[in-house]
Scaffold this motif. Structure first.
Motif, PDB file in Angstrom:
ATOM      1  N   UNK A  34      79.822   2.004  -7.820  1.00  0.00           N
ATOM      2  CA  UNK A  34      79.922   0.651  -8.374  1.00  0.00           C
ATOM      3  C   UNK A  34      81.350   0.334  -8.770  1.00  0.00           C
ATOM      4  N   UNK A  35      82.035   1.257  -9.438  1.00  0.00           N
ATOM      5  CA  UNK A  35      83.419   1.016  -9.850  1.00  0.00           C
ATOM      6  C   UNK A  35      84.334   0.840  -8.647  1.00  0.00           C
ATOM      7  N   UNK A  36      84.130   1.673  -7.642  1.00  0.00           N
ATOM      8  CA  UNK A  36      84.971   1.598  -6.455  1.00  0.00           C
ATOM      9  C   UNK A  36      84.761   0.290  -5.695  1.00  0.00           C
ATOM     10  N   UNK A  37      83.500  -0.096  -5.479  1.00  0.00           N
ATOM     11  CA  UNK A  37      83.250  -1.331  -4.743  1.00  0.00           C
ATOM     12  C   UNK A  37      83.670  -2.562  -5.533  1.00  0.00           C
ATOM     13  N   UNK A  38      83.591  -2.493  -6.850  1.00  0.00           N
ATOM     14  CA  UNK A  38      84.070  -3.613  -7.663  1.00  0.00           C
ATOM     15  C   UNK A  38      85.575  -3.760  -7.524  1.00  0.00           C
ATOM     16  N   UNK A  39      86.291  -2.647  -7.583  1.00  0.00           N
ATOM     17  CA  UNK A  39      87.754  -2.707  -7.457  1.00  0.00           C
ATOM     18  C   UNK A  39      88.167  -3.222  -6.076  1.00  0.00           C
ATOM     19  N   UNK A  40      87.518  -2.728  -5.033  1.00  0.00           N
ATOM     20  CA  UNK A  40      87.835  -3.180  -3.679  1.00  0.00           C
ATOM     21  C   UNK A  40      87.451  -4.659  -3.517  1.00  0.00           C
ATOM     22  N   UNK A  45      89.019 -10.207  -2.830  1.00  0.00           N
ATOM     23  CA  UNK A  45      88.921 -11.613  -3.211  1.00  0.00           C
ATOM     24  C   UNK A  45      90.270 -12.173  -3.631  1.00  0.00           C
ATOM     25  N   UNK A  46      90.999 -11.410  -4.410  1.00  0.00           N
ATOM     26  CA  UNK A  46      92.311 -11.867  -4.878  1.00  0.00           C
ATOM     27  C   UNK A  46      93.266 -12.088  -3.712  1.00  0.00           C
TER      28      UNK A  46
END
Length: 77
Positions: A34-40, A45-46
């Motif tokens: 979850x942390x990895x996919x959120x960061x990616x 998006x940015x």
């Protein structure tokens, strides 16, 4: 959903006659995912919003959606 996928893979392995072992899912592995996919996802998006690349925008959106699904799996676990 993960348990259903594992059960389906076991059935397919038996029908084909192949012994493929899938890694066991733990809560800590799901949290890391979850942390990895959120960061990616946030990074994609940015960069997709700032830059001209629409494919990064799409990949970032997919990453965020993946982290939402993973969060739901953690709650069910």
């Amino acid at each position: 959903m993960i348990k259903q996928l594992d059960a389906a893979l076991i059935k397919v392995n038996k029908m084909v006659g192949v012994n493929v072992k899938t890694p066991k899912v733990t809560k800590s592995k799901l949290q890391y995912s979850r942390y990895l996919t959120t960061a990616v996802g946030v990074g994609g998006l940015t960069l997709g919003i700032i830059g001209p690349s629409k494919s990064l925008l799409v990949l970032g959106t997919i990453g965020i959606l993946s982290s939402i699904v993973t969060t739901n799996e953690i709650r069910e676990f």
